[in-house]
Scaffold this active site. Structure first.
Site, PDB file in Angstrom:
ATOM      1  NE  ARG A  37      -1.284  -5.707   0.050  1.00 12.12           N
ATOM      2  CZ  ARG A  37      -0.418  -5.201   0.912  1.00 12.12           C
ATOM      3  NH1 ARG A  37       0.225  -5.991   1.653  1.00 12.12           N
ATOM      4  NH2 ARG A  37       0.134  -3.684   0.884  1.00 12.12           N
ATOM      5  CB  ALA A  70       1.234  -2.601  -2.622  1.00  9.75           C
ATOM      6  CB  SER A  71      -2.421   1.424  -0.034  1.00 12.53           C
ATOM      7  OG  SER A  71      -2.231   2.712  -1.137  1.00 12.53           O
ATOM      8  CB  VAL A  72      -1.454   0.463   4.920  1.00  8.09           C
ATOM      9  CG1 VAL A  72      -2.001  -0.316   6.326  1.00  8.09           C
ATOM     10  CG2 VAL A  72      -0.129   1.110   5.137  1.00  8.09           C
TER      11      VAL A  72
END
Length: 405
Positions: A37, A70-72
């Site tokens: 990530r 940027a999603s959880v």
């Protein structure tokens, strides 16, 4: 001598925490331990990158919500679990974001599968393209396009997943999803958002999972409205079929609230959004109330969660959920309702009845069936209908009675 944790250390620590809360299939866990990530959100410190939180990558000049996030990570994992992408699958993602989710999907479908991701914003699409190239996923197709149109040229798809909130299912997605294929999307109705996992059977989509989530709404759908009341200190978020007249309702908030209390307690860490979902399966008056900091500071409004609490609105009256820890056993809160307007007391009482019904059956979730507007099919017994622009939603709660249109 202490050394700072590496990206690998922090990534594995994050995945450890996620699987402790929600066990994942081995393949999804392995993908999340593989894809970095930190290489998709450069410029962010490692501790933040590998925390379980969303990260904004592009602000929206026209609104309070970011244009892209940027999603959880735990929500990403949950939705991948719902999607069940397999080796060899052809997958469409709507909302390219950082490219991180597309990289995870690429790991899941393997060398015999293919991933296409689309985004309406040219800057976001370029960002995703560069990140995927940089991290070894150059084979993923990135298209700059309105996600509502999908990507017909690479279809049909075994799986479609959306990383943006949808109020309705676009017609193009029906034709691009294979019969028997799965669609996972953050679907919005009655002020809430649920990650719905749906399988296509002809002109019908049936759910087997509805999970709480929150996503930036897709550009181009206008089925949700916001009504501002009490000098813009109270905002109601509702669907276009819910007719809320501010001239009727605004005076209600000039008066004192009438409180009603349920017999339902929740633990301090226990979510109560299930009540919201339950109630949308029986009542068309449900929407979301949001109150501003000014209203909270003045002590005149106190919904259970200031920015998103379920409410009932009917004509010139409204009621929303509240809670009180002093009325409950230690470590718990008692749920209740605050009503406003001539019929506020009745609405508050009705809301506490819904709370009690949910409190007795907390593990009982409604099923969701979505019919293409071209062929809506028969109304199921006990189903509650919500009409969208292009689809007909049927929510069925075991034991419920019809109350839809």
């Amino acid at each position: 001598m202490n050394t700072a944790p590496t990206a690998d250390d922090l990534r594995n620590k994050l995945v450890d925490a996620i699987v402790k809360t929600r066990p994942l299939p081995t393949r999804i866990e392995a993908a999340m331990r593989t894809v970095r990530r930190d290489q998709h959100v450069p410029g962010i410190d490692l501790e933040t990158t590998y925390s379980d939180r969303a990260i904004s990558i592009k602000d929206n000049p026209n609104g309070p919500l970011p244009l892209s996030l940027a999603s959880v990570p735990s929500v990403v994992a949950m939705m991948l679990d719902q999607l069940d992408a397999q080796p060899g699958h052809n997958v469409l993602e709507v909302g390219a974001g950082t490219g991180y989710n597309a990289a995870l999907l690429s790991e899941l479908v393997g060398s015999t599968g293919h991933v296409t991701t689309v985004d309406i914003d040219p800057g976001v699409a370029l960002y995703a393209r560069q990140a995927l190239n940089r991290t070894g996923y150059g084979h993923v197709t990135v298209i700059e396009r309105d996600g509502l149109l999908g990507a017909e040229e690479n279809g049909p798809y075994d799986r479609i997943i959306a990383a943006v909130g949808l109020w309705d299912i676009p017609p193009a997605w029906w034709t691009q999803l294979k019969d028997g294929g799965r669609l996972v999307l953050p679907l919005r109705w009655r002020g809430q958002t649920r990650s719905a996992a749906l399988t296509r059977h002809g002109n019908t989509l049936t759910s087997d999972s509805l999970e709480l989530c929150g996503f930036v709404p897709i550009i181009g759908q206008d089925g949700e409205h916001t009504t501002r009341l009490a000098g813009d200190t109270v905002r109601l978020h509702h669907d276009h079929d819910q007719h809320i007249d501010p001239t009727l309702l605004d005076p209600a908030f000039d008066g004192q609230a009438t409180e009603a209390w349920s017999a339902t307690e929740v633990a301090s860490t226990e979510p109560f959004d299930g009540m919201w979902l339950h109630t949308t399966a029986t009542d068309d008056r449900v929407c979301r109330i949001e109150v501003t900091t000014e209203a909270l500071d003045a002590g005149i409004r106190r919904p259970a969660i200031p920015i998103r609490t379920p409410a009932l609105v009917d004509g010139n009256s409204a009621a929303y959920m509240i809670f009180d820890k002093t009325k409950a056993t230690p470590g718990h809160a008692l749920l209740g309702a605050a009503g406003y307007g001539p019929h506020g007391a009745d609405l508050a009482h009705q809301l506490t009845q819904y709370i009690n019904t949910w409190g007795t059956h907390r593990d009982l979730a409604p099923s969701l069936t979505i019919h293409h507007s071209v062929s809506p099919g028969p109304m199921p017994a006990g189903g509650h209908a919500i009409r969208k622009n292009d689809t007909l939603m049927i929510l069925t709660l075991p034991g419920s009675t019809p109350n839809g249109s």
